[in-house]
Design a protein around this motif. Structure first.
Motif, PDB file in Angstrom:
ATOM      1  N   PRO A   9       0.845  -1.198   0.000  1.00 17.62           N
ATOM      2  CA  PRO A   9       0.000   0.000   0.000  1.00 17.62           C
ATOM      3  C   PRO A   9       0.883   1.252   0.000  1.00 17.62           C
ATOM      4  O   PRO A   9       1.991   1.233   0.522  1.00 17.62           O
ATOM      5  CB  PRO A   9      -0.784  -0.118   1.306  1.00 17.62           C
ATOM      6  CG  PRO A   9       0.100  -0.921   2.194  1.00 17.62           C
ATOM      7  CD  PRO A   9       0.868  -1.855   1.303  1.00 17.62           C
ATOM      8  N   VAL A  10       0.363   2.318  -0.604  1.00 18.81           N
ATOM      9  CA  VAL A  10       1.075   3.591  -0.662  1.00 18.81           C
ATOM     10  C   VAL A  10       0.079   4.688  -0.292  1.00 18.81           C
ATOM     11  O   VAL A  10      -1.053   4.690  -0.770  1.00 18.81           O
ATOM     12  CB  VAL A  10       1.648   3.845  -2.082  1.00 18.81           C
ATOM     13  CG1 VAL A  10       2.423   5.145  -2.116  1.00 18.81           C
ATOM     14  CG2 VAL A  10       2.530   2.682  -2.535  1.00 18.81           C
ATOM     15  N   ASP A  11       0.515   5.624   0.543  1.00 21.43           N
ATOM     16  CA  ASP A  11      -0.360   6.713   0.989  1.00 21.43           C
ATOM     17  C   ASP A  11      -0.405   7.851  -0.026  1.00 21.43           C
ATOM     18  O   ASP A  11      -0.199   9.014   0.332  1.00 21.43           O
ATOM     19  CB  ASP A  11       0.085   7.230   2.356  1.00 21.43           C
ATOM     20  CG  ASP A  11      -0.172   6.233   3.458  1.00 21.43           C
ATOM     21  OD1 ASP A  11      -1.148   5.468   3.351  1.00 21.43           O
ATOM     22  OD2 ASP A  11       0.609   6.208   4.426  1.00 21.43           O
ATOM     23  N   VAL A  12      -0.666   7.512  -1.257  1.00 16.96           N
ATOM     24  CA  VAL A  12      -0.787   8.475  -2.360  1.00 16.96           C
ATOM     25  C   VAL A  12      -1.924   7.970  -3.248  1.00 16.96           C
ATOM     26  O   VAL A  12      -2.003   6.763  -3.512  1.00 16.96           O
ATOM     27  CB  VAL A  12       0.524   8.559  -3.174  1.00 16.96           C
ATOM     28  CG1 VAL A  12       0.389   9.489  -4.366  1.00 16.96           C
ATOM     29  CG2 VAL A  12       1.688   8.998  -2.297  1.00 16.96           C
ATOM     30  N   PRO A  13      -2.802   8.855  -3.711  1.00 15.87           N
ATOM     31  CA  PRO A  13      -3.865   8.411  -4.628  1.00 15.87           C
ATOM     32  C   PRO A  13      -3.266   7.728  -5.869  1.00 15.87           C
ATOM     33  O   PRO A  13      -2.195   8.117  -6.363  1.00 15.87           O
ATOM     34  CB  PRO A  13      -4.585   9.706  -5.000  1.00 15.87           C
ATOM     35  CG  PRO A  13      -4.279  10.648  -3.887  1.00 15.87           C
ATOM     36  CD  PRO A  13      -2.897  10.286  -3.421  1.00 15.87           C
ATOM     37  N   ALA A  14      -3.953   6.732  -6.379  1.00 18.40           N
ATOM     38  CA  ALA A  14      -3.441   5.918  -7.482  1.00 18.40           C
ATOM     39  C   ALA A  14      -3.073   6.736  -8.719  1.00 18.40           C
ATOM     40  O   ALA A  14      -2.023   6.521  -9.314  1.00 18.40           O
ATOM     41  CB  ALA A  14      -4.453   4.834  -7.851  1.00 18.40           C
ATOM     42  N   GLY A  66      -7.369   8.208  -0.899  1.00 21.97           N
ATOM     43  CA  GLY A  66      -6.013   8.741  -0.852  1.00 21.97           C
ATOM     44  C   GLY A  66      -4.924   7.703  -0.778  1.00 21.97           C
ATOM     45  O   GLY A  66      -3.761   8.027  -0.608  1.00 21.97           O
ATOM     46  N   ARG A  67      -5.291   6.436  -0.918  1.00 24.81           N
ATOM     47  CA  ARG A  67      -4.296   5.352  -0.871  1.00 24.81           C
ATOM     48  C   ARG A  67      -4.364   4.541  -2.153  1.00 24.81           C
ATOM     49  O   ARG A  67      -5.382   4.499  -2.819  1.00 24.81           O
ATOM     50  CB  ARG A  67      -4.558   4.430   0.310  1.00 24.81           C
ATOM     51  CG  ARG A  67      -4.237   5.070   1.643  1.00 24.81           C
ATOM     52  CD  ARG A  67      -4.444   4.086   2.753  1.00 24.81           C
ATOM     53  NE  ARG A  67      -3.673   2.865   2.563  1.00 24.81           N
ATOM     54  CZ  ARG A  67      -2.733   2.456   3.403  1.00 24.81           C
ATOM     55  NH1 ARG A  67      -2.438   3.155   4.456  1.00 24.81           N
ATOM     56  NH2 ARG A  67      -2.094   1.324   3.190  1.00 24.81           N
ATOM     57  N   SER A  68      -3.269   3.905  -2.463  1.00 29.69           N
ATOM     58  CA  SER A  68      -3.241   3.025  -3.620  1.00 29.69           C
ATOM     59  C   SER A  68      -2.447   1.772  -3.281  1.00 29.69           C
ATOM     60  O   SER A  68      -1.824   1.687  -2.228  1.00 29.69           O
ATOM     61  CB  SER A  68      -2.641   3.746  -4.829  1.00 29.69           C
ATOM     62  OG  SER A  68      -1.375   4.275  -4.529  1.00 29.69           O
ATOM     63  N   LEU A  93      10.402   3.433  -3.426  1.00 28.21           N
ATOM     64  CA  LEU A  93       9.603   4.263  -4.326  1.00 28.21           C
ATOM     65  C   LEU A  93       8.310   4.716  -3.667  1.00 28.21           C
ATOM     66  O   LEU A  93       7.829   5.816  -3.927  1.00 28.21           O
ATOM     67  CB  LEU A  93       9.373   3.610  -5.678  1.00 28.21           C
ATOM     68  CG  LEU A  93       8.433   2.437  -5.837  1.00 28.21           C
ATOM     69  CD1 LEU A  93       7.030   2.917  -6.112  1.00 28.21           C
ATOM     70  CD2 LEU A  93       8.904   1.613  -7.023  1.00 28.21           C
ATOM     71  N   SER A  94       7.773   3.920  -2.745  1.00 23.98           N
ATOM     72  CA  SER A  94       6.585   4.328  -1.983  1.00 23.98           C
ATOM     73  C   SER A  94       6.902   5.537  -1.109  1.00 23.98           C
ATOM     74  O   SER A  94       6.139   6.504  -1.059  1.00 23.98           O
ATOM     75  CB  SER A  94       6.083   3.191  -1.103  1.00 23.98           C
ATOM     76  OG  SER A  94       5.703   2.095  -1.881  1.00 23.98           O
ATOM     77  N   HIS A  95       8.037   5.477  -0.437  1.00 26.41           N
ATOM     78  CA  HIS A  95       8.464   6.589   0.410  1.00 26.41           C
ATOM     79  C   HIS A  95       8.717   7.846  -0.421  1.00 26.41           C
ATOM     80  O   HIS A  95       8.275   8.937  -0.070  1.00 26.41           O
ATOM     81  CB  HIS A  95       9.722   6.199   1.183  1.00 26.41           C
ATOM     82  CG  HIS A  95      10.259   7.288   2.039  1.00 26.41           C
ATOM     83  ND1 HIS A  95       9.659   7.678   3.208  1.00 26.41           N
ATOM     84  CD2 HIS A  95      11.337   8.092   1.877  1.00 26.41           C
ATOM     85  CE1 HIS A  95      10.338   8.678   3.733  1.00 26.41           C
ATOM     86  NE2 HIS A  95      11.358   8.946   2.953  1.00 26.41           N
ATOM     87  N   ARG A  96       9.409   7.687  -1.535  1.00 23.65           N
ATOM     88  CA  ARG A  96       9.708   8.814  -2.420  1.00 23.65           C
ATOM     89  C   ARG A  96       8.419   9.432  -2.970  1.00 23.65           C
ATOM     90  O   ARG A  96       8.266  10.644  -3.007  1.00 23.65           O
ATOM     91  CB  ARG A  96      10.611   8.352  -3.565  1.00 23.65           C
ATOM     92  CG  ARG A  96      11.173   9.487  -4.384  1.00 23.65           C
ATOM     93  CD  ARG A  96      12.152   8.990  -5.450  1.00 23.65           C
ATOM     94  NE  ARG A  96      13.279   8.290  -4.850  1.00 23.65           N
ATOM     95  CZ  ARG A  96      13.593   7.021  -5.122  1.00 23.65           C
ATOM     96  NH1 ARG A  96      12.889   6.306  -5.972  1.00 23.65           N
ATOM     97  NH2 ARG A  96      14.640   6.460  -4.549  1.00 23.65           N
ATOM     98  N   ALA A  97       7.480   8.603  -3.364  1.00 27.25           N
ATOM     99  CA  ALA A  97       6.208   9.101  -3.910  1.00 27.25           C
ATOM    100  C   ALA A  97       5.419   9.858  -2.850  1.00 27.25           C
ATOM    101  O   ALA A  97       4.861  10.921  -3.124  1.00 27.25           O
ATOM    102  CB  ALA A  97       5.387   7.947  -4.464  1.00 27.25           C
TER     103      ALA A  97
END
Length: 113
Positions: A9-14, A66-68, A93-97
């Motif tokens: 999971p990433v805390d950025v919209p897809a 807000g997650r993807s 890349l999740s952290h960077r995004a």
């Protein structure tokens, strides 16, 4: 050749995450070993999928706003370290995004702080 896959999971919209990752000049930064001018690289913006000769990357919406969810798949003969390297690449890349998304929100004045 073995296939390795990792989901996170990433805390950025897809859509925002995919737009960041789909910039060919930035791909080597996110995925070491992939060159920006890789002739096999294909970008499908509608499905939010990147494919290249050794693998693919897909970004889908999570149920939470807000997650993807990012899925990275690679085919490799490199051995047992491949899974760990895959997990580390996705974490980086999740952290960077997420950092870039925060910076963008701050610059636009939409940050909560």
């Amino acid at each position: 050749m073995a296939s390795y896959e990792y989901h996170a999971p990433v805390d950025v919209p897809a859509r925002q995450l995919f737009d960041l990752l789909a910039q060919p000049e930035a791909l080597p930064q996110h995925l070491p070993g992939l060159v920006a001018d890789d002739a096999s690289l294909r970008v499908d913006h509608d499905r939010r999928v990147l494919t290249w000769s050794e693998g693919s990357l897909a970004v889908v919406d999570e149920e939470e706003a807000g997650r993807s969810l990012i899925t990275l798949t690679v085919n490799s003969e490199r051995g047992p370290d491949t899974q760990r390297e895959l997990e580390e690449a996705v974490a980086a890349l999740s952290h960077r995004a997420a950092s870039q998304a925060d910076a963008t929100e701050t610059e636009s004045g939409n940050a909560w702080y």
